[in-house]
Design an enzyme around this catalytic site. Structure first.
Site, PDB file in Angstrom:
ATOM      1  N   GLU A   1      40.993  17.414  46.028  1.00  0.00           N
ATOM      2  CA  GLU A   1      40.128  17.893  44.672  1.00  0.00           C
ATOM      3  C   GLU A   1      40.141  19.164  45.161  1.00  0.00           C
ATOM      4  O   GLU A   1      39.124  19.440  46.308  1.00  0.00           O
ATOM      5  CB  GLU A   1      39.036  17.235  44.905  1.00  0.00           C
ATOM      6  CG  GLU A   1      37.973  16.662  43.456  1.00  0.00           C
ATOM      7  CD  GLU A   1      37.048  18.122  43.983  1.00  0.00           C
ATOM      8  OE1 GLU A   1      37.349  19.007  42.968  1.00  0.00           O
ATOM      9  OE2 GLU A   1      35.897  17.323  43.937  1.00  0.00           O
TER      10      GLU A   1
ATOM     11  N   ALA B   1      31.847  19.140  55.730  1.00  0.00           N
ATOM     12  CA  ALA B   1      31.138  21.645  56.066  1.00  0.00           C
ATOM     13  C   ALA B   1      30.811  22.072  56.489  1.00  0.00           C
ATOM     14  O   ALA B   1      29.855  21.316  57.461  1.00  0.00           O
ATOM     15  CB  ALA B   1      31.011  21.917  54.920  1.00  0.00           C
TER      16      ALA B   1
ATOM     17  N   ASN C   1      28.935  22.496  48.676  1.00  0.00           N
ATOM     18  CA  ASN C   1      27.943  22.502  48.190  1.00  0.00           C
ATOM     19  C   ASN C   1      27.601  20.772  47.359  1.00  0.00           C
ATOM     20  O   ASN C   1      26.803  21.263  46.950  1.00  0.00           O
ATOM     21  CB  ASN C   1      29.281  22.547  46.652  1.00  0.00           C
ATOM     22  CG  ASN C   1      30.446  21.602  46.600  1.00  0.00           C
ATOM     23  OD1 ASN C   1      30.901  20.835  47.221  1.00  0.00           O
ATOM     24  ND2 ASN C   1      31.068  21.991  45.152  1.00  0.00           N
TER      25      ASN C   1
ATOM     26  N   CYS D   1      32.693  22.577  41.395  1.00  0.00           N
ATOM     27  CA  CYS D   1      34.678  22.766  40.743  1.00  0.00           C
ATOM     28  C   CYS D   1      34.440  22.655  39.518  1.00  0.00           C
ATOM     29  O   CYS D   1      35.098  22.990  39.131  1.00  0.00           O
ATOM     30  CB  CYS D   1      34.738  21.737  41.619  1.00  0.00           C
ATOM     31  SG  CYS D   1      35.373  22.444  43.169  1.00  0.00           S
TER      32      CYS D   1
ATOM     33  N   GLU E   1      39.584  10.693  42.799  1.00  0.00           N
ATOM     34  CA  GLU E   1      37.517   9.412  42.647  1.00  0.00           C
ATOM     35  C   GLU E   1      36.785   9.320  41.934  1.00  0.00           C
ATOM     36  O   GLU E   1      37.068   9.783  41.103  1.00  0.00           O
ATOM     37  CB  GLU E   1      36.956  11.006  43.396  1.00  0.00           C
ATOM     38  CG  GLU E   1      37.898  11.460  45.153  1.00  0.00           C
ATOM     39  CD  GLU E   1      37.203  12.016  45.551  1.00  0.00           C
ATOM     40  OE1 GLU E   1      36.276  13.182  45.285  1.00  0.00           O
ATOM     41  OE2 GLU E   1      37.607  13.018  46.901  1.00  0.00           O
TER      42      GLU E   1
HETATM   43  C1  SIN Z   1      32.743  19.220  42.667  1.00  0.00           C
HETATM   44  O1  SIN Z   1      31.930  20.596  41.965  1.00  0.00           O
HETATM   45  O2  SIN Z   1      33.840  19.074  43.451  1.00  0.00           O
HETATM   46  C2  SIN Z   1      31.958  18.099  42.568  1.00  0.00           C
HETATM   47  C3  SIN Z   1      31.062  17.455  41.533  1.00  0.00           C
HETATM   48  C4  SIN Z   1      30.785  16.840  40.686  1.00  0.00           C
HETATM   49  O3  SIN Z   1      31.276  15.489  41.682  1.00  0.00           O
HETATM   50  O4  SIN Z   1      30.450  16.338  39.718  1.00  0.00           O
END
Ligand code: SIN
Length: 499
Positions: A266, A190, A165, A300, A478
């Site tokens: 994560e 990925a 993503n 996410c 992170e």
């Molecule tokens: C993610 O979708 O895992 C990361 C999104 C973000 O860094 O804000």
């Protein structure tokens, strides 16, 4: 190592399109010579081929990272920092090319891809600066004649397994702290989005990161378990850092148990977004648009369940529907596009299943609701930005992460009820709420069971802040100084005979 690719990306530096593995400072085809296609989700066409690696490649990469570790960890931190700064400068200097690669293989609009390059680069700069700050400690109470000290040491070889993503930002924010801490790295991007990661490694090579310190292998979905399995079984690999689904995170935790590796996971989320009756509704609508539709909802931390207090529900839904309907769907080549294609047919199927399930269970369609085919795009994974009202806890989209441009509105009556609903999930990555009452702000922030809370704010990401979850959203952080700790051990030294 070049394989066939359609060179219509118009990169200023076409050599940034790499197709092989980078192991021990050299680019090469996988040992079996196999390759797999990379597909442009906006057109549905395969436009590149990259190495489909196997266990021998994974082993060679681990040999290389293990051999390079001792020299890298003992290199002065300031020198490691300088190399990372050079890498950061090269990422920014090649931002346009990197953005084109991201858009082509992942599908997000070009402007958003440019934003991702800056976002990913910010982690490299941050950790370049943190590399010289891995402080230890003196413990004052040591007993007579003893001095107790704490030093930080790099964990060793790190395997970084990253998602599709954010093809640049996610790998950058794993490699940068690992290298800053003095670890060496094995990266496996990925399968859908290997080209951005390969270009990033090419730039690291140009920055002068020494041979063996950073290695990358690519693999198809079918061969990924073989590559990762090799690292899981290798006792020299001391840490796995992974971003992806909770199911895969759990299997990594299980399968790395034999060698007890350190893990950063994560994983999936199911973020609640709560709008209280006293909120600034325009700010809440704008915050939701930013957080929900970033990367077409394939994020996410995207809100999955939007709880709106009943007295402002109708007003909020109306203001939001107008904005959702105005979003433009299209391929990255359309400069006006705000929502690109979904990454693949599986992703689209899940979104469509969530929408039809919600409508069958009493949801009310307020915008979108279907797959769409934007003009000039031949891919078949575009989905209209969708708003569903009257959502309820029995719907699939209340329990699972939709990972697409779908907003579901759940009405609620009071604070205790909504906090219980928000926490009623195995996941705990991010939560958001909008409220003005300061006592409520503290109470709700305290009670939400997530690693990240956005309060009157929808854009949370920052290299200076710790990103990560609780519960089944994983562990480890992170970004920020906490992110560096995840790549280090704490060693206690006890010096006796100091009379
Ligand atoms: C993610 O979708 O895992 C990361 C999104 C973000 O860094 O804000």
């Amino acid at each position: 190592m070049d394989r066939a690719f359609r060179n219509d990306l118009q990169l200023a530096r076409p050599e940034l399109i790499c197709a092989g593995n980078f192991i021990a400072g050299a680019w090469s085809a996988g040992q079996a010579g196999a390759s797999y296609p990379v597909t442009d989700p906006a057109s549905g066409e395969a436009f590149a081929e990259v190495a489909d690696s196997d266990a021998l490649d994974a082993r060679a990469a681990a040999d290389s990272a293990a051999a390079a570790f001792d020299a890298w960890r003992h290199r002065p931190a300031r020198e490691r920092a300088q190399l990372l700064k050079r890498w950061h400068a090269l990422i920014l200097a090649n931002a346009d090319d990197l953005a084109r690669l991201i858009s082509r293989e992942q599908g997000k609009p070009l402007a958003e891809a440019r934003g991702e390059v800056n976002y990913g680069a910010s982690y490299v700069e941050w950790f370049a600066e943190e590399a010289v700050r891995t402080y230890g400690d003196m413990i004052p109470e040591g007993g007579r004649g003893r001095k107790l000290m704490v030093v930080k040491e790099p964990v060793g070889v790190v395997a970084a397994i990253t998602p599709w993503n954010f093809p640049l930002a996610m790998i950058a924010r794993k490699i940068a702290p690992a290298l800053a801490a003095g670890c060496t790295v094995l990266a496996k991007p990925a399968e859908d989005t290997p080209l951005t990661a390969l270009a990033l490694v090419r730039l690291a090579q140009e920055a002068g990161i020494p041979s063996g310190v950073l290695n990358i292998v690519t693999a198809s979905r079918a061969r990924t378990p073989v590559v990762v399995g090799e690292w899981l079984n290798d006792a020299r690999v001391r840490k796995i850092t992974f971003t992806g689904s909770t199911a895969v995170g759990k299997s990594l935790a299980r399968d790395s148990a034999a060698t007890l590796k350190k893990l950063s996971l994560e994983l999936g989320g199911n973020a609640p977004f709560i709008v209280f009756g006293d909120a600034d509704l325009d700010a809440a609508v704008n915050g939701l648009m930013v957080s929900k539709f970033r990367n077409g909802g394939q994020t996410c931390v995207s809100p999955n369940r939007v709880y709106v207090q009943r007295d402002v529900y109708a007003d909020f839904a109306e203001r939001l529907a107008a904005k959702v309907r105005a979003l433009k769907v299209g391929p990255a080549t359309d400069p006006a596009a705000q929502i690109g294609p979904m990454i693949n047919a599986r992703a689209l199927d899940k979104i469509m299943q969530h929408v039809s399930d919600a409508l069958a269970r009493g949801g009310v369609l307020l915008a979108g609701g279907t797959q769409v085919q934007p003009a000039g795009a031949h891919g078949t994974t575009f989905h209209a930005p969708t708003l569903i009202g009257n959502a309820s806890a029995d719907m699939l989209l209340a329990r699972e992460e939709t990972f697409g441009p779908v907003v579901a509105l759940f009405p609620f009556d009071d604070e205790d009820e909504v906090v219980a609903l928000a926490n009623d999930t195995p996941f705990g990555l991010a939560a958001y709420f909008y409220a003005r009452d300061i006592a409520r702000v503290w109470r709700v922030a305290d009670r939400l069971e997530t690693g990240i809370v956005g309060i009157n704010e929808g854009a949370l990401a920052a290299e200076s802040a710790p990103f990560g979850g609780v519960k089944e959203s994983g562990y480890g952080r992170e970004g920020s100084r906490y992110g560096l700790d995840d790549y280090m051990h704490t060693k206690y030294l006890c010096l006796g005979g100091v009379e």
